[in-house]
Design a protein around this motif. Structure first.
Motif, mmCIF file in Angstrom:
data_model
loop_
_atom_site.group_PDB
_atom_site.id
_atom_site.type_symbol
_atom_site.label_atom_id
_atom_site.label_comp_id
_atom_site.label_asym_id
_atom_site.label_seq_id
_atom_site.Cartn_x
_atom_site.Cartn_y
_atom_site.Cartn_z
ATOM 1 N N TYR A 72 -1.418 4.703 -4.278
ATOM 2 C CA TYR A 72 -0.831 4.926 -2.811
ATOM 3 C C TYR A 72 -0.402 6.273 -3.157
ATOM 4 O O TYR A 72 0.186 6.749 -4.281
ATOM 5 C CB TYR A 72 -0.003 3.963 -2.181
ATOM 6 C CG TYR A 72 -0.471 2.728 -2.079
ATOM 7 C CD1 TYR A 72 -1.901 2.805 -1.848
ATOM 8 C CD2 TYR A 72 0.142 1.501 -1.734
ATOM 9 C CE1 TYR A 72 -2.358 1.605 -1.417
ATOM 10 C CE2 TYR A 72 -0.308 0.546 -1.315
ATOM 11 C CZ TYR A 72 -1.678 0.402 -1.371
ATOM 12 O OH TYR A 72 -2.324 -0.976 -0.545
ATOM 13 N N GLY A 73 -0.334 6.918 -1.770
ATOM 14 C CA GLY A 73 0.309 8.441 -1.825
ATOM 15 C C GLY A 73 1.004 8.636 -0.427
ATOM 16 O O GLY A 73 1.225 7.909 0.453
ATOM 17 N N PRO A 74 1.325 9.658 -0.237
ATOM 18 C CA PRO A 74 1.887 10.286 1.239
ATOM 19 C C PRO A 74 1.307 9.515 2.421
ATOM 20 O O PRO A 74 1.985 9.370 3.328
ATOM 21 C CB PRO A 74 1.782 11.746 1.210
ATOM 22 C CG PRO A 74 1.754 12.238 -0.230
ATOM 23 C CD PRO A 74 0.850 11.129 -0.993
ATOM 24 N N GLU A 75 -0.211 9.592 2.617
ATOM 25 C CA GLU A 75 -0.710 9.081 3.545
ATOM 26 C C GLU A 75 -0.404 7.644 3.954
ATOM 27 O O GLU A 75 -0.533 6.988 5.110
ATOM 28 C CB GLU A 75 -2.191 9.003 3.627
ATOM 29 C CG GLU A 75 -2.845 8.211 2.703
ATOM 30 C CD GLU A 75 -2.815 8.546 1.137
ATOM 31 O OE1 GLU A 75 -3.511 7.837 0.049
ATOM 32 O OE2 GLU A 75 -2.172 9.594 0.857
ATOM 33 N N LEU A 89 6.440 3.478 -4.782
ATOM 34 C CA LEU A 89 5.222 4.028 -5.506
ATOM 35 C C LEU A 89 4.486 5.197 -4.897
ATOM 36 O O LEU A 89 4.287 6.108 -5.462
ATOM 37 C CB LEU A 89 4.039 3.119 -5.914
ATOM 38 C CG LEU A 89 3.200 3.715 -6.725
ATOM 39 C CD1 LEU A 89 3.256 3.486 -8.412
ATOM 40 C CD2 LEU A 89 1.772 2.564 -6.876
ATOM 41 N N ALA A 90 4.576 4.979 -3.556
ATOM 42 C CA ALA A 90 3.644 5.912 -2.736
ATOM 43 C C ALA A 90 4.616 7.129 -2.881
ATOM 44 O O ALA A 90 4.247 8.380 -2.761
ATOM 45 C CB ALA A 90 3.605 5.516 -1.573
ATOM 46 N N GLY A 109 -11.320 5.474 -1.230
ATOM 47 C CA GLY A 109 -11.692 6.575 -2.115
ATOM 48 C C GLY A 109 -10.684 7.228 -2.756
ATOM 49 O O GLY A 109 -10.684 7.662 -3.956
ATOM 50 N N LEU A 110 -9.567 7.727 -1.727
ATOM 51 C CA LEU A 110 -8.521 8.730 -2.292
ATOM 52 C C LEU A 110 -7.543 7.985 -3.357
ATOM 53 O O LEU A 110 -7.160 8.628 -4.296
ATOM 54 C CB LEU A 110 -7.854 9.219 -1.119
ATOM 55 C CG LEU A 110 -6.608 10.258 -1.530
ATOM 56 C CD1 LEU A 110 -7.006 11.502 -2.323
ATOM 57 C CD2 LEU A 110 -5.854 10.678 -0.214
ATOM 58 N N HIS A 111 -7.115 6.650 -2.920
ATOM 59 C CA HIS A 111 -6.525 5.994 -3.969
ATOM 60 C C HIS A 111 -7.224 5.845 -5.288
ATOM 61 O O HIS A 111 -6.619 5.994 -6.468
ATOM 62 C CB HIS A 111 -6.292 4.629 -3.447
ATOM 63 C CG HIS A 111 -5.652 4.325 -2.214
ATOM 64 N ND1 HIS A 111 -5.812 3.414 -1.406
ATOM 65 C CD2 HIS A 111 -4.638 5.231 -1.753
ATOM 66 C CE1 HIS A 111 -4.885 3.692 -0.238
ATOM 67 N NE2 HIS A 111 -4.311 4.699 -0.380
ATOM 68 N N LEU A 112 -8.335 5.519 -5.346
ATOM 69 C CA LEU A 112 -9.130 5.510 -6.536
ATOM 70 C C LEU A 112 -9.351 6.731 -7.178
ATOM 71 O O LEU A 112 -9.254 7.004 -8.603
ATOM 72 C CB LEU A 112 -10.722 4.774 -6.135
ATOM 73 C CG LEU A 112 -11.674 4.901 -7.570
ATOM 74 C CD1 LEU A 112 -11.205 3.889 -8.481
ATOM 75 C CD2 LEU A 112 -13.124 4.461 -7.005
#
Length: 276
Positions: free
Chosen positions: A129-132, A199-200, A229-232
């Motif tokens: 996970y990330g900012p989005e 985590l994000a 797809g971005l997570h991967l």
């Protein structure tokens, strides 16, 4: 294949449940078999019984450790340190690790915090996970904290039924998760989301640190609606030499939707990277 109730009974029979106080958290985990160690890290529900099809396939040839997550943990760092403490208590120096969904994210954190304890990793149905994802996860934490608990549980049951609609065993799994929710309570359900939110927010830190570069396998279904797809991509960038096994379908949890394929894929990798 035997009924899922019979397979669950075999899991409970073959793996001994143990409990341990580690820091401020009460851990429960299952141990069985002997030989090369394999640690099984479940998804966000945090229930070891989720491995009821993989663990019996391993325990005759491996020493299997399948953990339940404590409902009081709010970060993957806490969970990773708890897994290390369990390995210490069981006299296990290093292990192969299999992580599904949130368990794969935990495997990544574990490999960065304690790289010498990890000999191989199988990432399934997971990414980073990330900012989005931050606003979505923060909203879910707030909603879980504030929504009447029975309403939250009902919504979770319906979401799981939708996610596992193609599985004839969906109701068994919905019941397992609901029992775990009852045990952890409203605060515990929110804490599992807090782990994901943390985590994000810490993604840049994970990406800046040297990633563990031992043997790894990434397993993914093309129609996984929860891992983008971005997570991967983020996970694959950290592990550029990882083996990759895609499935055309199977959704988020191949262990539920395609258990035979999942077990065959994972055990083949583990057998090729045995340490004993």
């Amino acid at each position: 294949m035997e009924s899922i109730q019979s397979r669950a009974a075999a899991f409970e029979r073959d793996l001994e449940r143990r409990n341990r106080r580690i820091g401020p958290h009460d851990w429960s985990f299952h141990v069985g078999g002997g030989g090369d160690a394999v640690v099984l890290l479940p998804g966000g529900a945090g229930i070891a019984i989720g491995w009821l099809d993989l663990a019996p396939a391993l325990h005759l040839a491996y020493r299997v450790v399948a953990v339940d997550y404590p409902s009081t943990a709010t970060t993957f760092d806490e969970l990773a340190d708890g897994v290390v403490a369990i390995l210490d208590g069981e006299g296990i120096g290093s292990a192969q690790v299999v992580g599904q969904s949130a368990g794969g994210m935990l495997a990544e954190v574990l490999s960065q915090r304690a790289p010498d304890r990890v000999r191989s990793i199988v990432f399934t149905g997971t990414g980073l996970y990330g900012p989005e994802d931050e606003s979505r996860l923060a909203a879910r934490v707030a909603a879980t904290d504030s929504t009447p608990w029975e309403q939250t549980r009902a919504a979770a049951r319906e979401a799981l039924r939708s996610a596992w609609k193609d599985s004839g065993e969906a109701e068994f799994w919905v019941e397992c998760v609901d029992v775990a929710y009852q045990r952890s309570g409203q605060r515990g359900a929110a804490n599992s989301l807090r782990c994901l939110l943390d985590l994000a927010r810490r993604l840049p830190e994970l990406q800046q640190q040297p990633a563990w570069q031992g043997p790894s396998l990434i397993v993914r279904a093309d129609d996984d609606s929860l891992i983008t797809g971005l997570h991967l991509q983020r996970l694959r960038e950290l592990h550029p030499h990882s083996e990759f096994r895609p499935f055309s379908d199977g959704g988020h949890s191949l262990l539920v939707s395609r258990p035979s394929d999942y077990v065959a894929t994972v055990t083949d990798f583990l057998n090729r990277h045995r340490g004993d």
